[in-house]
Design an enzyme around this catalytic site. Structure first.
Site, short mmCIF file in Angstrom:
data_model
loop_
_atom_site.label_atom_id
_atom_site.label_comp_id
_atom_site.label_asym_id
_atom_site.label_seq_id
_atom_site.Cartn_x
_atom_site.Cartn_y
_atom_site.Cartn_z
CB CYS A 1 -0.88 0.03 1.23
SG CYS A 1 -1.68 -1.50 1.51
N1 SAJ Z 1 7.14 2.26 8.44
C1 SAJ Z 1 8.31 2.95 8.80
N2 SAJ Z 1 8.21 3.93 9.75
C2 SAJ Z 1 7.03 4.25 10.35
C3 SAJ Z 1 5.86 3.53 9.96
C4 SAJ Z 1 5.93 2.55 9.01
O1 SAJ Z 1 9.39 2.68 8.27
O2 SAJ Z 1 7.02 5.13 11.20
C5 SAJ Z 1 7.22 1.23 7.39
C6 SAJ Z 1 6.78 -0.13 7.87
O3 SAJ Z 1 7.89 -0.82 8.41
C7 SAJ Z 1 6.28 -0.78 6.58
C8 SAJ Z 1 5.73 0.39 5.78
O4 SAJ Z 1 6.30 1.57 6.36
O5 SAJ Z 1 7.35 -1.35 5.87
C9 SAJ Z 1 4.20 0.46 5.82
O6 SAJ Z 1 3.84 0.48 7.16
P1 SAJ Z 1 2.29 0.64 7.63
O7 SAJ Z 1 2.32 0.68 9.12
O8 SAJ Z 1 1.64 1.76 6.93
O9 SAJ Z 1 1.66 -0.75 7.23
P2 SAJ Z 1 0.68 -1.29 6.09
O10 SAJ Z 1 1.14 -0.85 4.75
O11 SAJ Z 1 0.51 -2.73 6.34
O12 SAJ Z 1 -0.75 -0.70 6.41
C10 SAJ Z 1 -1.12 0.52 5.95
C11 SAJ Z 1 -2.10 0.98 7.03
N3 SAJ Z 1 -1.30 1.35 8.19
C12 SAJ Z 1 -1.53 2.32 9.08
O13 SAJ Z 1 -2.27 3.23 8.84
C13 SAJ Z 1 -0.83 2.21 10.39
C14 SAJ Z 1 -2.94 1.97 6.41
O14 SAJ Z 1 -2.10 2.99 5.95
C15 SAJ Z 1 -3.80 1.33 5.37
O15 SAJ Z 1 -4.98 0.87 5.99
C16 SAJ Z 1 -3.13 0.15 4.71
O16 SAJ Z 1 -1.75 0.41 4.67
C17 SAJ Z 1 -3.72 -0.01 3.32
O17 SAJ Z 1 -4.18 -1.12 3.05
O18 SAJ Z 1 -3.79 0.98 2.59
#
Ligand code: SAJ
Length: 422
Positions: free
Chosen positions: A260
């Site tokens: 995503c």
């Molecule tokens: N990450 C970082 N630093 C941060 C947060 C995340 O490096 O501070 C990295 C994570 O390790 C990961 C990536 O970013 O590799 C994505 O992390 P994520 O927490 O956004 O996880 P996703 O992609 O599984 O889920 C996201 C959802 N997450 C949150 O809102 C917390 C949301 O944005 C959506 O519901 C989902 O993608 C989607 O399906 O669109």
């Protein structure tokens, strides 16, 4: 009423379960026979769906899966929850959305409600899905209803699940919006927020995920700079968090994974070109996020250098390969990129991940090694790449000779030997 869900993945399966739980008859559609078979056996393959619950719903006869899309004839409401990836040219691939819309069109009947949930560029519902459905001669807003409602599933999130996460809905017409909102109000507990068009709903989802992408890029850039200035970025962020208003903490990491956050902003970049607009911020953020695997490998090289060891023939032991903690998904995981880069430099790369015992990538297959005292002691450098909760961080701190923590997973725990943070 009979409800349908097309696409039984981490979005569609939990949604189908919620629809069944409130009493509807539900048919799940998927092109993968293995998924159809597992669902019909009550076996869930999505971590967030509870086995027992699924078994009960299937046994009740109110939920079943099929590959036979002609059963859409019996369906009054259908949610399309299929992937919207990028193709090899970093261009949006909405072929699954098109195929689903075409399948629905074949069985579209008066009074049917169609809702697209897949994350996509603003305009998809209006410009792609609507014409496919109206090619049947049925009129949108009169003979059938069409809306867009973005999925908000956060894999592994124990607090916010499909049931209790607020939902945004945008109907092609006012009637479409009302019908779709009524459906979600019946199925979900969270607030249903109706907007004036599908494009607003499509854009708000892209905003949500681009917001995360950009802010992660910001702290990643700060991490690179802080490393050069010998300032600890984790300490900086903890200090910034003391600001009680207007600051939201994000953390640097080995890169941006998942299907995503790294992908969705590029849907907007692609569409923006049609309007002669260049989404510079999204592109620069992408460059920074995509540079993190190289930055991690550079740091590993520097740390080994301090130990008078070349990367070549050194054993680099990566802990965690999933793209984020506590899930079993390695899609778009930056750790896989790091492993490939290290292998190219001649390192002996091993990994442990309790959720991913083995995986295949670009024709290479990788097998996890057990997280043991010996493996920790024998490695020239141990790298925490994904901060799974079930890792034994005391054991890691005790036996890793040289430890490089890209997630601040040790979080202040004592470590017996050399310790570095991203
Ligand atoms: N990450 C970082 N630093 C941060 C947060 C995340 O490096 O501070 C990295 C994570 O390790 C990961 C990536 O970013 O590799 C994505 O992390 P994520 O927490 O956004 O996880 P996703 O992609 O599984 O889920 C996201 C959802 N997450 C949150 O809102 C917390 C949301 O944005 C959506 O519901 C989902 O993608 C989607 O399906 O669109």
């Amino acid at each position: 009423a009979t409800l349908g869900v097309i696409g039984l993945g981490y979005v569609g399966l939990p949604l189908a379960v919620e629809k069944t739980k409130v009493g509807f008859q539900v048919i799940g559609f998927d092109i993968q026979q293995s998924r159809v078979d597992q669902v019909n056996l009550g076996i869930n393959y999505i971590g967030d769906v509870v086995d027992e619950e699924l078994k009960g719903l299937v046994k009740s006869g109110r939920f079943r899966a099929t590959k036979d899309y002609s059963l859409l004839n019996d369906v009054d409401v259908v949610s399309i929850c299929v992937p919207t990836p990028l193709d090899e040219y970093q261009q949006p691939d909405i072929s699954y959305v098109r195929a689903s819309a075409e399948a629905v069109a074949k069985h579209l009947h008066p009074g049917m409600l169609v809702v697209l949930e897949s994350t996509t560029y603003p305009g998809t519902t209006q410009e792609v899905v609507k014409p496919i459905l109206e090619s049947t001669g049925l009129k949108c807003g009169e003979d059938f209803f069409l809306a867009y409602s973005p999925e908000r599933v956060d894999p592994g999130n124990k607090q916010f699940k499909t049931k209790n996460t607020p939902k945004v809905v945008g109907g092609v017409t006012a009637a479409c919006g009302e019908v779709a909102a009524a459906l979600y109000q019946k199925v979900l507990e969270g607030q249903v927020h109706v907007v004036s068009s599908p494009a607003v709903a499509e854009m708000e989802k892209i905003l949500e995920n681009t917001f995360r992408n950009i802010n992660i890029a910001l702290v990643n850039e700060m991490a690179i700079l802080c490393n050069r200035m010998n300032i600890d970025i984790w300490e900086v962020i903890d200090a910034a968090k003391t600001k009680p208003y207007g600051f939201m903490a994000f953390y640097p990491g080995p890169g941006l994974g998942g299907h995503c956050i790294p992908i969705d902003p590029w849907y907007l970049t692609w569409k923006a070109r049609e309007y002669n607009y260049h989404t510079r911020l999204i592109e620069v953020a992408g460059e920074i996020n995509n540079s993190m695997p190289e930055f991690v490998v550079e740091r590993i090289g520097n740390i080994l250098n301090d130990e008078c060891k070349p990367i070549r023939n050194s054993t680099v032991y990566l802990l965690g390969v999933a793209y984020k903690k506590d899930i079993d998904d390695y899609r778009e995981s930056p750790v896989v990129t790091i492993m490939e880069l290290l292998k190219r430099k001649g390192a002996n790369v091993i990994y442990s991940d309790p959720k991913i015992p083995s995986f295949r990538y670009k024709g290479n297959s990788y097998e996890a090694v057990p997280l043991t005292k010996e493996n920790l002691q024998n490695a020239d450098i141990v790298v925490i790449a994904t901060d799974h909760s079930e890792f034994d961080y005391d054991q890691i701190g005790e036996y890793a000779g040289v430890l490089f923590d890209t997630r601040n997973a040790m979080n202040g725990r004592k470590t017996a030997n050399t310790y570095h943070r991203l």
